[in-house]
Design a protein around this motif. Structure first.
Motif, PDB file in Angstrom:
ATOM      1  N   ARG A 261       0.860  -1.183   0.000  1.00  0.00           N
ATOM      2  CA  ARG A 261       0.000   0.000   0.000  1.00  0.00           C
ATOM      3  C   ARG A 261       0.899   1.236   0.000  1.00  0.00           C
ATOM      4  O   ARG A 261       1.904   1.272   0.699  1.00  0.00           O
ATOM      5  N   PHE A 262       0.501   2.222  -0.770  1.00  0.00           N
ATOM      6  CA  PHE A 262       1.274   3.451  -0.887  1.00  0.00           C
ATOM      7  C   PHE A 262       0.345   4.641  -0.713  1.00  0.00           C
ATOM      8  O   PHE A 262      -0.855   4.540  -0.926  1.00  0.00           O
ATOM      9  N   GLU A 263       0.926   5.790  -0.363  1.00  0.00           N
ATOM     10  CA  GLU A 263       0.127   6.994  -0.155  1.00  0.00           C
ATOM     11  C   GLU A 263      -0.229   7.685  -1.461  1.00  0.00           C
ATOM     12  O   GLU A 263      -1.271   8.317  -1.554  1.00  0.00           O
ATOM     13  N   VAL A 264       0.636   7.586  -2.450  1.00  0.00           N
ATOM     14  CA  VAL A 264       0.384   8.262  -3.730  1.00  0.00           C
ATOM     15  C   VAL A 264       0.511   7.261  -4.877  1.00  0.00           C
ATOM     16  O   VAL A 264       1.277   6.294  -4.789  1.00  0.00           O
ATOM     17  N   PRO A 265      -0.219   7.473  -5.963  1.00  0.00           N
ATOM     18  CA  PRO A 265      -0.183   6.534  -7.091  1.00  0.00           C
ATOM     19  C   PRO A 265       1.191   6.402  -7.742  1.00  0.00           C
ATOM     20  O   PRO A 265       1.529   5.330  -8.252  1.00  0.00           O
ATOM     21  N   GLU A 266       1.987   7.458  -7.718  1.00  0.00           N
ATOM     22  CA  GLU A 266       3.296   7.401  -8.361  1.00  0.00           C
ATOM     23  C   GLU A 266       4.172   6.332  -7.738  1.00  0.00           C
ATOM     24  O   GLU A 266       4.873   5.588  -8.433  1.00  0.00           O
ATOM     25  N   GLN A 267       4.163   6.246  -6.412  1.00  0.00           N
ATOM     26  CA  GLN A 267       4.958   5.229  -5.728  1.00  0.00           C
ATOM     27  C   GLN A 267       4.454   3.832  -6.070  1.00  0.00           C
ATOM     28  O   GLN A 267       5.254   2.912  -6.258  1.00  0.00           O
ATOM     29  N   ALA A 268       3.151   3.679  -6.162  1.00  0.00           N
ATOM     30  CA  ALA A 268       2.579   2.376  -6.495  1.00  0.00           C
ATOM     31  C   ALA A 268       2.965   1.953  -7.906  1.00  0.00           C
ATOM     32  O   ALA A 268       3.287   0.781  -8.152  1.00  0.00           O
ATOM     33  N   HIS A 269       2.966   2.893  -8.831  1.00  0.00           N
ATOM     34  CA  HIS A 269       3.327   2.552 -10.208  1.00  0.00           C
ATOM     35  C   HIS A 269       4.817   2.225 -10.333  1.00  0.00           C
ATOM     36  O   HIS A 269       5.199   1.391 -11.160  1.00  0.00           O
TER      37      HIS A 269
ATOM     38  N   ALA B 275       1.179  -7.242 -12.092  1.00  0.00           N
ATOM     39  CA  ALA B 275       0.594  -6.545 -10.944  1.00  0.00           C
ATOM     40  C   ALA B 275      -0.379  -5.483 -11.438  1.00  0.00           C
ATOM     41  O   ALA B 275      -0.296  -5.021 -12.571  1.00  0.00           O
ATOM     42  N   THR B 276      -1.301  -5.109 -10.565  1.00  0.00           N
ATOM     43  CA  THR B 276      -2.300  -4.094 -10.873  1.00  0.00           C
ATOM     44  C   THR B 276      -2.342  -3.078  -9.738  1.00  0.00           C
ATOM     45  O   THR B 276      -2.218  -3.448  -8.575  1.00  0.00           O
ATOM     46  N   VAL B 277      -2.524  -1.816 -10.094  1.00  0.00           N
ATOM     47  CA  VAL B 277      -2.651  -0.745  -9.107  1.00  0.00           C
ATOM     48  C   VAL B 277      -4.132  -0.441  -8.950  1.00  0.00           C
ATOM     49  O   VAL B 277      -4.830  -0.173  -9.926  1.00  0.00           O
ATOM     50  N   LEU B 278      -4.621  -0.482  -7.717  1.00  0.00           N
ATOM     51  CA  LEU B 278      -6.037  -0.222  -7.428  1.00  0.00           C
ATOM     52  C   LEU B 278      -6.189   1.029  -6.562  1.00  0.00           C
ATOM     53  O   LEU B 278      -5.290   1.368  -5.795  1.00  0.00           O
ATOM     54  N   ASP B 279      -7.322   1.667  -6.667  1.00  0.00           N
ATOM     55  CA  ASP B 279      -7.713   2.848  -5.889  1.00  0.00           C
ATOM     56  C   ASP B 279      -6.891   4.091  -6.199  1.00  0.00           C
ATOM     57  O   ASP B 279      -6.920   5.052  -5.436  1.00  0.00           O
ATOM     58  N   GLU B 280      -6.193   4.098  -7.314  1.00  0.00           N
ATOM     59  CA  GLU B 280      -5.372   5.274  -7.618  1.00  0.00           C
ATOM     60  C   GLU B 280      -6.224   6.483  -7.969  1.00  0.00           C
ATOM     61  O   GLU B 280      -5.899   7.608  -7.603  1.00  0.00           O
ATOM     62  N   HIS B 281      -7.327   6.252  -8.667  1.00  0.00           N
ATOM     63  CA  HIS B 281      -8.156   7.384  -9.086  1.00  0.00           C
ATOM     64  C   HIS B 281      -8.904   8.006  -7.909  1.00  0.00           C
ATOM     65  O   HIS B 281      -9.111   9.217  -7.872  1.00  0.00           O
ATOM     66  N   VAL B 282      -9.283   7.179  -6.954  1.00  0.00           N
ATOM     67  CA  VAL B 282      -9.949   7.710  -5.758  1.00  0.00           C
ATOM     68  C   VAL B 282      -8.995   8.627  -5.007  1.00  0.00           C
ATOM     69  O   VAL B 282      -9.365   9.723  -4.585  1.00  0.00           O
ATOM     70  N   VAL B 283      -7.760   8.197  -4.878  1.00  0.00           N
ATOM     71  CA  VAL B 283      -6.770   8.997  -4.152  1.00  0.00           C
ATOM     72  C   VAL B 283      -6.423  10.262  -4.932  1.00  0.00           C
ATOM     73  O   VAL B 283      -6.186  11.316  -4.338  1.00  0.00           O
ATOM     74  N   GLN B 284      -6.424  10.188  -6.254  1.00  0.00           N
ATOM     75  CA  GLN B 284      -6.132  11.392  -7.032  1.00  0.00           C
ATOM     76  C   GLN B 284      -7.269  12.407  -6.946  1.00  0.00           C
ATOM     77  O   GLN B 284      -7.024  13.610  -6.876  1.00  0.00           O
ATOM     78  N   LEU B 285      -8.500  11.927  -6.965  1.00  0.00           N
ATOM     79  CA  LEU B 285      -9.638  12.847  -6.889  1.00  0.00           C
ATOM     80  C   LEU B 285      -9.901  13.338  -5.476  1.00  0.00           C
ATOM     81  O   LEU B 285     -10.218  14.509  -5.259  1.00  0.00           O
ATOM     82  N   PHE B 286      -9.817  12.430  -4.517  1.00  0.00           N
ATOM     83  CA  PHE B 286     -10.119  12.758  -3.123  1.00  0.00           C
ATOM     84  C   PHE B 286      -8.907  12.403  -2.262  1.00  0.00           C
ATOM     85  O   PHE B 286      -8.908  11.422  -1.544  1.00  0.00           O
ATOM     86  N   TRP B 287      -7.852  13.204  -2.369  1.00  0.00           N
ATOM     87  CA  TRP B 287      -6.590  12.898  -1.701  1.00  0.00           C
ATOM     88  C   TRP B 287      -6.766  12.785  -0.196  1.00  0.00           C
ATOM     89  O   TRP B 287      -6.026  12.063   0.464  1.00  0.00           O
TER      90      TRP B 287
ATOM     91  N   TYR C 270      -8.982  11.268   1.360  1.00  0.00           N
ATOM     92  CA  TYR C 270      -9.490   9.939   1.717  1.00  0.00           C
ATOM     93  C   TYR C 270      -8.406   8.865   1.670  1.00  0.00           C
ATOM     94  O   TYR C 270      -8.681   7.698   1.915  1.00  0.00           O
ATOM     95  N   SER C 271      -7.197   9.225   1.319  1.00  0.00           N
ATOM     96  CA  SER C 271      -6.136   8.234   1.129  1.00  0.00           C
ATOM     97  C   SER C 271      -5.947   7.332   2.341  1.00  0.00           C
ATOM     98  O   SER C 271      -5.888   6.114   2.217  1.00  0.00           O
ATOM     99  N   GLN C 272      -5.861   7.915   3.520  1.00  0.00           N
ATOM    100  CA  GLN C 272      -5.675   7.109   4.733  1.00  0.00           C
ATOM    101  C   GLN C 272      -6.928   6.310   5.069  1.00  0.00           C
ATOM    102  O   GLN C 272      -6.851   5.192   5.569  1.00  0.00           O
ATOM    103  N   ALA C 273      -8.089   6.848   4.773  1.00  0.00           N
ATOM    104  CA  ALA C 273      -9.340   6.172   5.110  1.00  0.00           C
ATOM    105  C   ALA C 273      -9.554   4.905   4.294  1.00  0.00           C
ATOM    106  O   ALA C 273     -10.061   3.902   4.808  1.00  0.00           O
ATOM    107  N   ILE C 274      -9.159   4.927   3.015  1.00  0.00           N
ATOM    108  CA  ILE C 274      -9.363   3.741   2.181  1.00  0.00           C
ATOM    109  C   ILE C 274      -8.158   2.826   2.159  1.00  0.00           C
ATOM    110  O   ILE C 274      -8.179   1.786   1.528  1.00  0.00           O
TER     111      ILE C 274
END
Length: 107
Positions: free
Chosen positions: A6-14, A27-39, A41-45
């Motif tokens: 799990r990462f805080e930002v999509p860049e690290q995950a990619h 591998a697949t990156v999930l929840d990246e768009h949620v974190v980009q739109l609603f930053w 909420y990153s810790q909550a999800i």
């Protein structure tokens, strides 16, 4: 599918997904768009997740430890090239004739 990291930002995950891809682990990156739109909420999800197939999970966990160890290492020092003598000689050889026989004003 199993969550490997799990990462805080999509860049690290990619970046980690690319690391796994270079070792032939899909591998697949999930929840990246949620974190980009609603930053906020990153810790909550739970951040941005990197998931792999169940059969690749153990290998991916081992690679995650190797990835983290690589990030902890200090960068290697690159020795500086000593090219200034070559640049000085080339400047004199090619520059001096231009100064002597260069374009004269008024011609």
């Amino acid at each position: 599918m199993e969550t490997i990291a799990r990462f805080e930002v999509p860049e690290q995950a990619h970046l980690f997904r690319g690391w796994l891809g270079s070792r032939d682990i899909a591998a697949t990156v999930l929840d990246e768009h949620v974190v980009q739109l609603f930053w906020h909420y990153s810790q909550a999800i739970g951040g941005v997740r990197v998931v792999v197939a169940d059969e690749d999970a153990e290998r991916a966990k081992t690679e995650f430890e190797a990835y983290r160890e690589t990030l902890r290492r200090k960068p290697e020092e690159i020795p500086q090239a000593k090219v200034w003598p070559i640049v000085l000689v080339a400047s004199l050889v090619f520059g001096f004739p231009l100064i002597l026989f260069g374009r004269r004003p008024g011609r």
